[in-house]
Scaffold this motif. Structure first.
Motif, PDB file in Angstrom:
ATOM      1  N   ARG A  41       7.583 -19.638  -6.536  1.00  0.00           N
ATOM      2  CA  ARG A  41       6.660 -18.689  -5.883  1.00  0.00           C
ATOM      3  C   ARG A  41       5.741 -19.360  -4.862  1.00  0.00           C
ATOM      4  NH1 ARG A  41       5.486 -15.160 -10.852  1.00  0.00           N
ATOM      5  NH2 ARG A  41       7.126 -13.595 -10.631  1.00  0.00           N
ATOM      6  N   TYR A  42       5.639 -20.682  -4.911  1.00  0.00           N
ATOM      7  CA  TYR A  42       4.885 -21.406  -3.877  1.00  0.00           C
ATOM      8  C   TYR A  42       5.360 -20.936  -2.490  1.00  0.00           C
ATOM      9  CZ  TYR A  42       3.274 -25.487  -1.155  1.00  0.00           C
ATOM     10  OH  TYR A  42       2.684 -26.310  -0.229  1.00  0.00           O
ATOM     11  N   CYS A  43       6.701 -20.750  -2.363  1.00  0.00           N
ATOM     12  CA  CYS A  43       7.281 -20.380  -1.067  1.00  0.00           C
ATOM     13  C   CYS A  43       6.846 -18.986  -0.609  1.00  0.00           C
ATOM     14  CB  CYS A  43       8.810 -20.374  -1.128  1.00  0.00           C
ATOM     15  SG  CYS A  43       9.514 -21.923  -1.659  1.00  0.00           S
ATOM     16  N   SER A  44       6.630 -18.089  -1.558  1.00  0.00           N
ATOM     17  CA  SER A  44       6.353 -16.704  -1.164  1.00  0.00           C
ATOM     18  C   SER A  44       4.901 -16.289  -1.387  1.00  0.00           C
ATOM     19  CB  SER A  44       7.291 -15.750  -1.925  1.00  0.00           C
ATOM     20  OG  SER A  44       7.122 -15.899  -3.305  1.00  0.00           O
ATOM     21  N   TRP A  45       4.083 -17.197  -1.924  1.00  0.00           N
ATOM     22  CA  TRP A  45       2.667 -16.854  -2.161  1.00  0.00           C
ATOM     23  C   TRP A  45       1.700 -17.801  -1.445  1.00  0.00           C
ATOM     24  CZ3 TRP A  45       0.117 -13.372  -5.752  1.00  0.00           C
ATOM     25  CH2 TRP A  45       0.988 -12.476  -6.365  1.00  0.00           C
ATOM     26  N   ILE A  65       0.709  -6.339  -2.775  1.00  0.00           N
ATOM     27  CA  ILE A  65      -0.607  -6.400  -2.114  1.00  0.00           C
ATOM     28  C   ILE A  65      -1.235  -7.767  -2.384  1.00  0.00           C
ATOM     29  CG2 ILE A  65      -2.951  -5.436  -2.063  1.00  0.00           C
ATOM     30  CD1 ILE A  65      -1.663  -2.705  -2.784  1.00  0.00           C
ATOM     31  N   TRP A  66      -1.184  -8.206  -3.642  1.00  0.00           N
ATOM     32  CA  TRP A  66      -1.754  -9.516  -3.987  1.00  0.00           C
ATOM     33  C   TRP A  66      -1.007 -10.649  -3.290  1.00  0.00           C
ATOM     34  CZ3 TRP A  66      -6.367 -10.336  -5.441  1.00  0.00           C
ATOM     35  CH2 TRP A  66      -7.043  -9.429  -6.257  1.00  0.00           C
ATOM     36  N   PHE A  75       0.833  -1.220   0.000  1.00  0.00           N
ATOM     37  CA  PHE A  75       0.000   0.000   0.000  1.00  0.00           C
ATOM     38  C   PHE A  75       0.860   1.260   0.000  1.00  0.00           C
ATOM     39  CE2 PHE A  75      -2.889  -3.251   1.716  1.00  0.00           C
ATOM     40  CZ  PHE A  75      -3.931  -3.110   0.800  1.00  0.00           C
ATOM     41  N   ASP A  76       1.877   1.311   0.876  1.00  0.00           N
ATOM     42  CA  ASP A  76       2.697   2.534   0.957  1.00  0.00           C
ATOM     43  C   ASP A  76       3.442   2.813  -0.343  1.00  0.00           C
ATOM     44  OD1 ASP A  76       1.852   2.806   3.479  1.00  0.00           O
ATOM     45  OD2 ASP A  76       3.761   2.396   4.486  1.00  0.00           O
ATOM     46  N   ARG A  77       3.767   1.775  -1.086  1.00  0.00           N
ATOM     47  CA  ARG A  77       4.538   1.956  -2.326  1.00  0.00           C
ATOM     48  C   ARG A  77       3.677   1.799  -3.556  1.00  0.00           C
ATOM     49  NH1 ARG A  77      10.412   0.592  -1.485  1.00  0.00           N
ATOM     50  NH2 ARG A  77      10.667   0.497   0.761  1.00  0.00           N
ATOM     51  N   LYS A  78       2.394   1.643  -3.328  1.00  0.00           N
ATOM     52  CA  LYS A  78       1.428   1.449  -4.434  1.00  0.00           C
ATOM     53  C   LYS A  78       1.873   0.298  -5.334  1.00  0.00           C
ATOM     54  CE  LYS A  78      -0.098   6.234  -4.461  1.00  0.00           C
ATOM     55  NZ  LYS A  78       0.764   6.751  -3.420  1.00  0.00           N
TER      56      LYS A  78
END
Ligand code: FAD
Ligand code: SF4
Ligand code: SF4
Length: 721
Positions: free
Chosen positions: A528-532, A436-437, A428-431
């Motif tokens: 990305r499994y690890c980070s999502w 965010i997702w 949010f702060d960096r748009k």
């Protein structure tokens, strides 16, 4: 390695009340962000009720360093009516002044507006400096150049005594904006203090037909050597074998100059003396080299001693007594074993007090006690660790719900609260919609698949026969809600899917998930499994986010990643033994022993106690990076896909990198992203263990990095510092 930074709060105030730190020293990677910090801190100080000093001979604020951050802070403070003094050891904006003639100063990041009174647009350094000098003149800013600050002492009346090479001053508050470039790193060899030995190159044009020695292997040294070699005889001495930290263009020009004989390069060489002719050791050879000028350009040192002398705490500083912390930690557990609750409280209080008094080991003792208690008691009544054996699980099973339920509730609550905080910080702060997702996905997976389904929905699905009458009536399915963790947790992270008499639906799903869905995911999205998705990685990305910059970095830290291959091998063996024991009787004993040890070592110590206790010290990804067998399996898949040119996952860099190091600092798996960026090399899972969190892309102030597809020309090497 990222340099150790001073610890500051969200208002950039250090642990010394009234002493603020801004700019490069506080981690601002570019001019615009340094200016922004300076402006905000000055505005905040001006808004405080006690902003003005009550002493007649005192300034309201003294600003140390007249760079981008310091000057902008001073202009804002002065505009808001404060009595300001700026002390600068060199010239105005000395760091920029020292850049080579004509250097273009980028005004990135474009997405942020300039804050404060100082002018900033993309411009040649001379134009920018002229504007800044005019601003100082026009506002009659109280600036003293050529005066180095040597000491800052906090007085009992909450003022500061600031000592400089030219005198001493008093102020209500101090802003430290000294950057990191003020202290050029030294070789510490005889003759380095001679007048023809320099630590900066200002104007290469001033040197002609001279014998010049340049020492260093970074961009500054190579750029200097290249600029000088057009009209001089230049030797470049570098201690390394390869110039690993060069911008792509610098590397190309260096190779070209060396090939054409315009520049002599001594690799793996060490300068031993500059007292007469330079004495250089290269392997067993000792060379003597006469020189007219020598430039030692080996980077700058964070003024650690200076900061420590001011009482400023640096991040990740192991101070205090480990023995005291260990004694108090053991005493806490021993008191617990005897149910001496007062003694337990006293030991815990002593650990906190020691921690507050800067004993870092005491905080480690506390985090260990928390992780040990949770994971040691969670094993079930009778199976708990000492001193919880026989009572721990029950003790924590409050409100008629088992401890495992409260563990999941706490885990989910922590991930939600800290996930929202991390989403604010990076998204949010960096748009930044990607972040965010990502955080929404991590929190969503935790709620749905690791809390609601196993704790509530599975039971409802059985009770109300959402799964069909047959399954709902099958006790092998209906009584094993815990198996629903296997909906998302793939083998070998969750290998219980395949043994202990699972319903066949779990076996089919487990095979599909681990050997079809995960590989397809890896093909398109790397790891990305690890980070999502993953809950283990999820806690690290949320609760552990504030410490992500502490992830171990460098050559040894990367070598240690090989450990997860061992855990993967162990998981394979245990699975085979457990599955095979029904067919081969001889497997029964080893299967029983191996699963017990695997549970104890991997599922308790390596997943739970050690990494969670280490969150505040080495970031959140210790388990994921060093021990997770699923991460290793995905690593292998991703590397194969990349080798066969099928992978769609990579990070690419354009040519705008300014080597600020932010990407490397915030990579939670310790990848030196900056090296890839400088060389414009593609980062993949062949040359790194990237998990695709995208934080390096988010923090890059120059918009250098983007996700993309691997390039065919990429270098297939593991990057190590
Ligand atoms: C090669 C290179 C290229 C770069 N290119 C860009 C670019 O194109 N665009 C961009 O936005 N950023 C760029 N940067 C980053 C930029 O230079 C810094 O972000 C910026 O200068 C930080 O400003 P600062 O005020 O925090 O520190 P500095 O600019 O370093 O200012 C600190 C000041 O404090 C003074 N000082 C230090 N110690 C003392 C002391 N004891 N007493 C008194 N004074 C002291 C120093 O002399 C100096 O003037 C580049 C950096 C490098 C190294
Ligand atoms: S390299 Fe970037 S995307 Fe990959 S893990 Fe590190 S920070 Fe995340
Ligand atoms: S790629 Fe990394 S080092 Fe280069 S500018 Fe971006 S954040 Fe800084």
């Amino acid at each position: 390695m990222s340099p150790q930074r001073p610890v500051v709060n969200q208002h950039f105030e250090s642990n010394v009340p009234g002493l603020f730190i801004v700019g490069d020293l506080a981690g601002a990677p570019v001019v615009k962000i340094a200016m922004e910090q300076g402006h905000r801190v000055a505005a905040r100080i001006a808004s405080l009720p006690d902003a003005r000093s009550s002493l007649p001979d005192s300034f309201d604020v003294i600003i140390i360093g007249a760079g981008a951050a310091g000057l902008n802070a001073a202009l804002t403070a002065q505009e808001r009516g404060l009595r300001v003094l700026v002390v600068e050891q060199g010239k105005l904006a000395n760091t920029i002044e020292d850049f080579p003639e004509g250097k273009w100063i980028y005004a990135e990041p474009e997405s942020r507006a300039v804050e404060g009174k100082l002018w900033l647009e993309g411009a040649a350094k001379e134009d920018l400096l002229e504007r800044w000098r005019a601003a100082v003149r026009d506002t009659e800013l109280n600036l003293r150049t050529g005066e180095a600050v040597t000491g800052v002492k906090r007085r009992t009346d909450a003022h500061f005594d600031v000592t400089t090479s030219g005198g001493s001053y008093r102020a209500r508050r101090v802003i430290l904006a000294t950057g990191q470039r003020g202290n050029p790193r030294q070789l510490y060899v005889p003759g380095e203090d001679r007048p023809n030995v320099y630590h900066r190159l200002y104007s290469p044009k001033h040197y002609q037909e001279q014998n010049i020695l340049v020492v260093g292997g970074g961009n500054s040294a190579v750029e200097a050597a290249l600029a000088l070699c057009a009209r001089n005889h230049v030797t470049l001495s570098y201690r390394g074998k390869e110039f690993a930290r060069l911008f792509k263009e610098n590397r190309r020009r260096l190779e070209e100059a060396e090939k054409a004989g315009r520049l002599r390069v001594l690799r793996e060489s060490t300068v031993e003396s500059l007292a007469g002719p330079a004495v250089i050791r290269q392997g067993t050879q000792r060379l003597e080299l006469a020189f007219d000028h020598a430039f030692v350009l080996i980077g700058a040192e964070l003024p650690t001693q200076f900061l420590k002398s001011l009482g400023i705490r640096l991040e990740n500083e192991w101070t205090g007594s480990p023995v005291l912390a260990a004694v108090l930690t053991v005493a806490t557990l021993t008191s617990l074993a005897r149910f001496h609750w007062l003694a337990v409280l006293a030991c815990l209080a002593a650990l906190v007090v020691a921690g507050l008094r800067r004993n870092r080991y005491a905080w480690l003792g506390l985090t260990f006690l928390i992780a040990y208690t949770i994971y040691g008691a969670k094993l079930g009544t009778g199976a708990e660790f000492w001193p919880y054996r026989g009572w721990g699980y029950e003790f924590f099973s409050v409100f008629q719900r088992p401890m495992s339920f409260w563990y999941t509730v706490t885990y989910t609550a922590l991930m939600t609260v800290f996930g929202i905080q991390a989403a604010k910080r990076w998204g949010f702060d960096r748009k930044d919609r990607f972040q965010i997702w990502r955080y929404a996905s991590l929190i969503g997976f935790q709620w749905v698949f690791f809390f609601l389904i196993p704790e509530v929905l599975f039971q409802w699905a059985v009770k109300y026969e959402w799964v069909g009458r047959e399954l709902a009536a099958d006790p092998n399915f209906a009584n094993n809600a815990w198996r629903s963790y296997g909906i998302v947790y793939a083998w070998p992270l969750f290998f219980y899917t395949f043994f202990g008499a699972p319903h066949q639906i779990w076996i089919v799903w487990g095979l599909l998930l681990s050997f079809v869905i995960i590989p397809v995911l890896v093909l398109f999205h790397g790891k990305r499994y690890c980070s999502w998705i993953c809950g283990c990685g999820g806690l690290a990305e949320t609760l552990g986010d504030r410490w992500r910059h502490l992830a171990p970095k460098g050559h040894t830290a990367i070598q240690w990643e090989k450990m997860n291959a061992v855990v993967l091998g162990a998981a394979v063996v245990v699975t085979l033994l457990m599955v095979g024991q029904d067919v081969v009787r001889a497997f029964r004993t080893p299967a029983g022993v191996s699963i017990q040890w695997y549970r104890l070592i991997a599922d308790v110590w390596l997943v739970g106690i050690i990494p969670v206790a280490l969150y505040p010290f080495y970031g959140g990804k210790i388990w994921c990076r060093y021990w997770c067998p699923l991460a290793k399996m995905m690593d292998l898949f991703s590397a194969w896909f990349t080798r066969f040119k099928a992978s769609r996952f990579a990070i690419q860099a354009n040519d705008k990198c300014i080597a600020c190091g932010e990407c490397t600092r915030y990579c939670q798996v310790g990848i030196d992203v900056m090296q890839f960026a400088m060389k414009q090399e593609t980062l993949t899972n062949v040359n790194s263990s990237c998990i695709g969190c995208g934080i390096c892309i988010t923090v890059c102030p120059m918009d250098v990095l983007t996700f993309g597809r691997p390039q065919p020309s990429e270098a297939l090497i593991q990057i190590q510092t």
